[in-house]
Design a protein around this motif. Structure first.
Motif, PDB file in Angstrom:
ATOM      1  N   LYS A 661      83.223   7.176  51.735  1.00 46.07           N
ATOM      2  CA  LYS A 661      83.168   6.638  50.374  1.00 46.07           C
ATOM      3  C   LYS A 661      81.742   6.583  49.845  1.00 46.07           C
ATOM      4  CE  LYS A 661      87.344   3.903  49.742  1.00 46.07           C
ATOM      5  NZ  LYS A 661      87.881   2.582  49.355  1.00 46.07           N
ATOM      6  N   LYS A 662      80.815   6.164  50.686  1.00 45.00           N
ATOM      7  CA  LYS A 662      79.425   6.077  50.243  1.00 45.00           C
ATOM      8  C   LYS A 662      78.872   7.463  49.911  1.00 45.00           C
ATOM      9  CE  LYS A 662      78.424   1.900  52.915  1.00 45.00           C
ATOM     10  NZ  LYS A 662      77.576   1.288  53.978  1.00 45.00           N
ATOM     11  N   ILE A 663      79.267   8.456  50.692  1.00 43.45           N
ATOM     12  CA  ILE A 663      78.781   9.810  50.434  1.00 43.45           C
ATOM     13  C   ILE A 663      79.395  10.356  49.155  1.00 43.45           C
ATOM     14  CG2 ILE A 663      78.653  12.155  51.355  1.00 43.45           C
ATOM     15  CD1 ILE A 663      78.765  10.953  54.158  1.00 43.45           C
ATOM     16  N   ARG A 664      80.697  10.135  48.960  1.00 43.63           N
ATOM     17  CA  ARG A 664      81.349  10.647  47.758  1.00 43.63           C
ATOM     18  C   ARG A 664      80.850   9.967  46.496  1.00 43.63           C
ATOM     19  NH1 ARG A 664      86.296   9.409  47.205  1.00 43.63           N
ATOM     20  NH2 ARG A 664      86.643   8.058  49.008  1.00 43.63           N
ATOM     21  N   ALA A 665      80.419   8.719  46.620  1.00 46.68           N
ATOM     22  CA  ALA A 665      79.912   8.005  45.447  1.00 46.68           C
ATOM     23  C   ALA A 665      78.659   8.657  44.876  1.00 46.68           C
ATOM     24  CB  ALA A 665      79.619   6.549  45.814  1.00 46.68           C
ATOM     25  N   LYS A 666      77.924   9.405  45.691  1.00 43.95           N
ATOM     26  CA  LYS A 666      76.701  10.066  45.233  1.00 43.95           C
ATOM     27  C   LYS A 666      76.920  11.529  44.876  1.00 43.95           C
ATOM     28  CE  LYS A 666      73.948   7.071  48.265  1.00 43.95           C
ATOM     29  NZ  LYS A 666      72.972   7.032  49.388  1.00 43.95           N
ATOM     30  N   SER A 667      78.167  11.992  44.941  1.00 46.70           N
ATOM     31  CA  SER A 667      78.455  13.404  44.714  1.00 46.70           C
ATOM     32  C   SER A 667      78.430  13.732  43.229  1.00 46.70           C
ATOM     33  CB  SER A 667      79.819  13.765  45.312  1.00 46.70           C
ATOM     34  OG  SER A 667      80.211  15.056  44.928  1.00 46.70           O
ATOM     35  N   LYS A 668      78.044  14.965  42.906  1.00 49.73           N
ATOM     36  CA  LYS A 668      78.056  15.455  41.531  1.00 49.73           C
ATOM     37  C   LYS A 668      79.397  16.093  41.164  1.00 49.73           C
ATOM     38  CE  LYS A 668      73.096  16.481  41.465  1.00 49.73           C
ATOM     39  NZ  LYS A 668      72.073  17.555  41.279  1.00 49.73           N
ATOM     40  N   PHE A 669      80.201  16.434  42.151  1.00 48.56           N
ATOM     41  CA  PHE A 669      81.449  17.144  41.894  1.00 48.56           C
ATOM     42  C   PHE A 669      82.679  16.306  42.221  1.00 48.56           C
ATOM     43  CE2 PHE A 669      78.350  20.528  42.527  1.00 48.56           C
ATOM     44  CZ  PHE A 669      78.643  21.392  41.491  1.00 48.56           C
ATOM     45  N   ALA A 670      82.577  15.338  43.131  1.00 52.63           N
ATOM     46  CA  ALA A 670      83.740  14.549  43.538  1.00 52.63           C
ATOM     47  C   ALA A 670      83.996  13.445  42.515  1.00 52.63           C
ATOM     48  CB  ALA A 670      83.512  13.941  44.924  1.00 52.63           C
ATOM     49  N   PRO A 671      85.193  13.412  41.875  1.00 56.05           N
ATOM     50  CA  PRO A 671      85.463  12.383  40.866  1.00 56.05           C
ATOM     51  C   PRO A 671      85.512  10.966  41.426  1.00 56.05           C
ATOM     52  CG  PRO A 671      87.003  14.213  40.694  1.00 56.05           C
ATOM     53  CD  PRO A 671      86.271  14.392  41.983  1.00 56.05           C
ATOM     54  N   ALA A 672      85.936  10.786  42.680  1.00 53.60           N
ATOM     55  CA  ALA A 672      85.987   9.484  43.362  1.00 53.60           C
ATOM     56  C   ALA A 672      86.772   8.444  42.566  1.00 53.60           C
ATOM     57  CB  ALA A 672      84.575   8.990  43.656  1.00 53.60           C
ATOM     58  N   PRO A 673      88.047   8.691  42.230  1.00 55.35           N
ATOM     59  CA  PRO A 673      88.808   7.684  41.483  1.00 55.35           C
ATOM     60  C   PRO A 673      89.037   6.404  42.269  1.00 55.35           C
ATOM     61  CG  PRO A 673      90.229   9.470  42.204  1.00 55.35           C
ATOM     62  CD  PRO A 673      88.830   9.902  42.502  1.00 55.35           C
ATOM     63  N   ASP A 674      89.168   6.498  43.587  1.00 56.92           N
ATOM     64  CA  ASP A 674      89.388   5.290  44.378  1.00 56.92           C
ATOM     65  C   ASP A 674      88.174   4.375  44.339  1.00 56.92           C
ATOM     66  OD1 ASP A 674      88.201   7.507  45.800  1.00 56.92           O
ATOM     67  OD2 ASP A 674      88.248   6.292  47.608  1.00 56.92           O
ATOM     68  N   ILE A 675      86.986   4.952  44.314  1.00 57.18           N
ATOM     69  CA  ILE A 675      85.770   4.138  44.244  1.00 57.18           C
ATOM     70  C   ILE A 675      85.684   3.435  42.902  1.00 57.18           C
ATOM     71  CG2 ILE A 675      83.250   4.209  44.331  1.00 57.18           C
ATOM     72  CD1 ILE A 675      83.459   6.561  46.216  1.00 57.18           C
ATOM     73  N   GLU A 676      86.005   4.152  41.819  1.00 56.13           N
ATOM     74  CA  GLU A 676      85.986   3.537  40.496  1.00 56.13           C
ATOM     75  C   GLU A 676      87.005   2.406  40.405  1.00 56.13           C
ATOM     76  OE1 GLU A 676      83.879   4.109  38.171  1.00 56.13           O
ATOM     77  OE2 GLU A 676      82.855   5.744  39.207  1.00 56.13           O
ATOM     78  N   GLN A 677      88.177   2.607  41.018  1.00 50.59           N
ATOM     79  CA  GLN A 677      89.176   1.543  40.997  1.00 50.59           C
ATOM     80  C   GLN A 677      88.686   0.320  41.763  1.00 50.59           C
ATOM     81  OE1 GLN A 677      93.858   1.609  41.514  1.00 50.59           O
ATOM     82  NE2 GLN A 677      92.881   1.798  43.505  1.00 50.59           N
TER      83      GLN A 677
END
Length: 710
Positions: A661-677
């Motif tokens: 999750k921490k890595i995806r939060a810094k991604s430019k391409f991964a939308p990360a909807p679970d993190i936003e929720q």
């Protein structure tokens, strides 16, 4: 408005606020309304922001409001927001303002009717917040259809707009070609309309002419197709992928007769397999962007036909160089299913069933190379000769081409909307109706920089894609290395024929089937977790089975090497090692592939293309040195070396499970909807605590006092 709306307004025109007190006795709805709209802008500020969006500038709210506040209030503003390009003149300003006011009143009346109906029956509350795919941080706030209310339909609209914004030709920044054409238009006099006609007025806002899906249940959307239709299209795609993957390894049985016929070393004959897999590496760099521009169906049909033609060319070749060159191009065309089929399954199936669909695709990817060697072995031993291994592949390829051509339907939502807009233009004669994807004007330079290079940029800038691809590349390389290793053990040590030796791969096939069954049985548990999370997937939920599979795969490599090198152990023992290696290959590949799809969503095709590129390079290189490594080190020590590398890679899924999750939060391409929720839930919980202390402070104090007295 409807007649019931007018009647409601007349009846409630003189009502006092106490008239509605029974609906909100504890002031809960009033407090919730103020909390949700505390960041709302005035109409003047909203219009200034819309004009700033049209100019491509930052809005005042983006400058003054923190990004977290922007992210939490997008949904509240977007439901009544104007289209981005609506304010183009003074007249359009007044028109859009009145339209916005009318839509707002209609929406409010709809809410009042809903509130009345809830007194009779309980209905779940609709989430008014923005969907999590909104890219507020980029300053590109997507404009929703002003009348759409369903959260899933809104999410689909935002997803399609995100896909459109990331497609070549959709950028607001002018390309070099458009700037050149603009300069030419400036230097060259503008021609007239002819026949003395004056220039017509400018068109109204084109956003009003953009087609969308008709709600969340629109039958045109592939996810709303009947399950029977999804299954037969999925079966066609699985057969297409199976024919391509079987074509990659069926030539391995012909390596020795081809080498003898043309008088070259056997390692040169192995190039027939390696070059095909190298085609797997470079083909997706073309097919994935093609599918994102023009849909899934055209590249699949073209690739199936090309694969069949080049496979026939191998079968009738008169020299070795023709065989090798045509095998390479057959691999390029055969790579299309590997890059696109998983994306098609993601188009057709929602988060609940996509894992099972991708499991079927993964089965074809790994069972194809394992089923082909024994077929090729028996063919080369018969009177048919090695050329019929390619004839069989071409027959399967032409069958796939026919099935795709006659029964395949387009599943890519932006292209489905293009077909819908085309029909509307034809039947209404309104040439302004169009789909977002039709606004794209392809510039070749931008195509190379943005689309063709996107898989490479994702591969080398996203640590998730890079590390997972390294792991999957090693696994995939060993899959093709086993084509040589099994031949050395069962044909060289145990003295089996080529056809019978190919039957040893069924140990690995059974291991893959066991992994497939476990994944199917585990899917209901995943669905329950998904439903509890508002149907928002958490990619890390896909990883546990790969942790188990990684351990079993490493154990299977040690088992295979130390039981099959001498020939003194019964042949069933090294065959049974395939249960562990097959289980590990399938579970690791499927788990990590689903992880990439869940993590990158609308860019899944490009992420899979990047993954396919590197693992295909490994798959082509490993067979070239397999013979030298196993003969030089010995079967037992070569297997030990590979097992040690597999053991070193075992912790990788665990690392992503903990820190993903921490890595995806810094991604430019991964939308990360679970993190936003999760962020919204944290903010809401903190807000509720604060409001609870303020609103119910007296009651809280009385409760504390009573507790002390007790």
């Amino acid at each position: 408005m409807q007649e019931e709306d007018y009647a409601m307004l007349r009846n409630e025109a003189d009502a006092s606020p106490e008239r509605f007190a029974q609906w909100d006795q504890h002031r809960q709805f009033r407090e919730e309304y103020h909390e949700r709209h505390r960041h709302d802008m005035s109409p003047e500020a909203r219009e200034q922001n819309i004009e700033a969006h049209a100019r491509g500038e930052r809005t005042t709210s983006e400058v003054s409001v923190p990004q977290e506040a922007v992210a939490t209030t997008i949904g509240e503003q977007e439901e009544v927001a104007h289209p981005l390009s609506r304010l183009t003149s003074a007249s359009s300003i007044s028109t859009s303002s009145s339209a916005s006011s009318a839509s707002t009143h209609s929406a409010r009346l709809e809410e009042i009717r809903t509130a009345r109906s809830t007194t009779a029956r309980s209905t779940p509350a609709r989430d008014r917040r923005a969907t999590v795919t909104s890219q507020a941080s980029s300053g590109n706030i997507l404009t929703l259809h002003p009348t759409e209310r369903h959260p899933e339909a809104i999410r689909r609209i935002e997803t399609h707009r995100s896909q459109h914004a990331g497609t070549v030709g959709a950028s607001r920044v002018d390309s070099r070609l458009s700037r050149t054409l603009s300069r030419r238009r400036t230097e060259k006099p503008l021609p007239g309309l002819g026949a003395g006609k004056p220039f017509p007025p400018l068109l109204p806002d084109r956003e009003e002419y953009v087609v969308e899906f008709d709600g969340v249940d629109d039958p045109l959307h592939a996810q709303n197709w009947p399950m029977k239709k999804k299954l037969y299209i999925g079966a066609i795609l699985a057969f297409d992928a199976l024919s391509a993957t079987m074509g990659s390894s069926i030539f391995s049985a012909a390596t020795r007769p081809v080498s003898q016929q043309f008088g070259v070393a056997q390692v040169v004959g192995t190039l027939g397999t390696s070059l095909f897999v190298f085609g797997y590496a470079f083909g997706p760099l073309m097919w994935a962007p093609f599918s994102e521009l023009y849909g899934r169906k055209p590249p699949l049909i073209i690739a199936a036909f090309g694969f069949s033609i080049f496979t026939i060319a191998v079968a009738v070749a008169k020299d070795l160089q023709t065989i090798l060159i045509c095998r390479f191009f057959a691999g390029i065309f055969g790579s299309s299913p590997l890059a696109i089929v998983a994306a098609v399954f993601a188009d057709m199936f929602d988060n609940k069933l996509r894992g099972l669909a991708v499991a079927v695709f993964s089965a074809t990817v790994f069972m194809g190379p394992l089923l082909a060697p024994f077929i090729g072995g028996f063919i080369t031993q018969s009177n048919l000769g090695w050329r019929w291994t390619e004839y069989i592949s071409s027959i399967m390829g032409f069958a796939s081409f026919a099935l795709l051509f006659f029964f395949m339907e387009e599943t890519y939502p932006p292209v489905v909307l293009i077909n819908k807009a085309s029909e509307l233009r034809r039947r209404t004669k309104n040439w302004g109706i169009h789909a977002k994807q039709e606004e794209i004007e392809v510039d070749f330079k931008e195509l190379i920089v943005k689309n063709v290079s996107r898989p490479m940029r994702i591969l080398f800038t996203e640590p998730i894609v890079l590390l997972i691809t390294i792991y999957m590349s090693f696994i995939y390389g060993l899959l093709y290395l086993f084509l040589t290793a099994y031949a050395l053990v069962f044909q060289g040590v145990y003295g089996w024929s080529a056809g019978v030796g190919g039957l040893a791969y069924f140990g690995m096939v059974v291991g893959e089937v066991i992994a497939f069954v476990i994944i199917v049985l585990d899917n209901p548990r995943y669905i329950r977790k998904l439903e509890a999370n508002n149907n928002i997937p958490v990619p890390e939920w896909r990883l546990p089975i790969s942790m188990v599979g990684g351990v079993l795969f490493a154990v299977g490599l040690f088992w295979f090497g130390w039981t099959g090198y001498s020939g003194n152990v019964h042949w069933i023992v090294p065959v049974l090692s395939g249960l562990f290696t097959g289980f590990g290959i399938f579970s690791i590949f499927l788990s990590l592939l689903n992880y990439l799809v869940d993590a990158y969503l609308m860019f899944a095709a490009s992420a899979i293309a990047a993954n396919t590129f590197m693992r295909s390079i490994f798959g082509g290189i490993f067979p070239l040195f397999a013979t030298f490594m196993f003969n030089g080190m010995g079967i037992e020590w070569a297997s030990t070396l590979l097992g040690c590398v597999a053991a070193v890679l075992v912790p990788m899924p665990i690392v992503f499970y903990v820190f993903g999750k921490k890595i995806r939060a810094k991604s430019k391409f991964a939308p990360a909807p679970d993190i936003e929720q999760d962020k919204r839930r944290d903010e809401e919980s903190r807000g509720l605590d604060d409001d609870g202390d303020k609103v119910n402070g007296e009651s809280n104090g009385l409760a504390k006092k009573k507790t002390k007295e007790v």
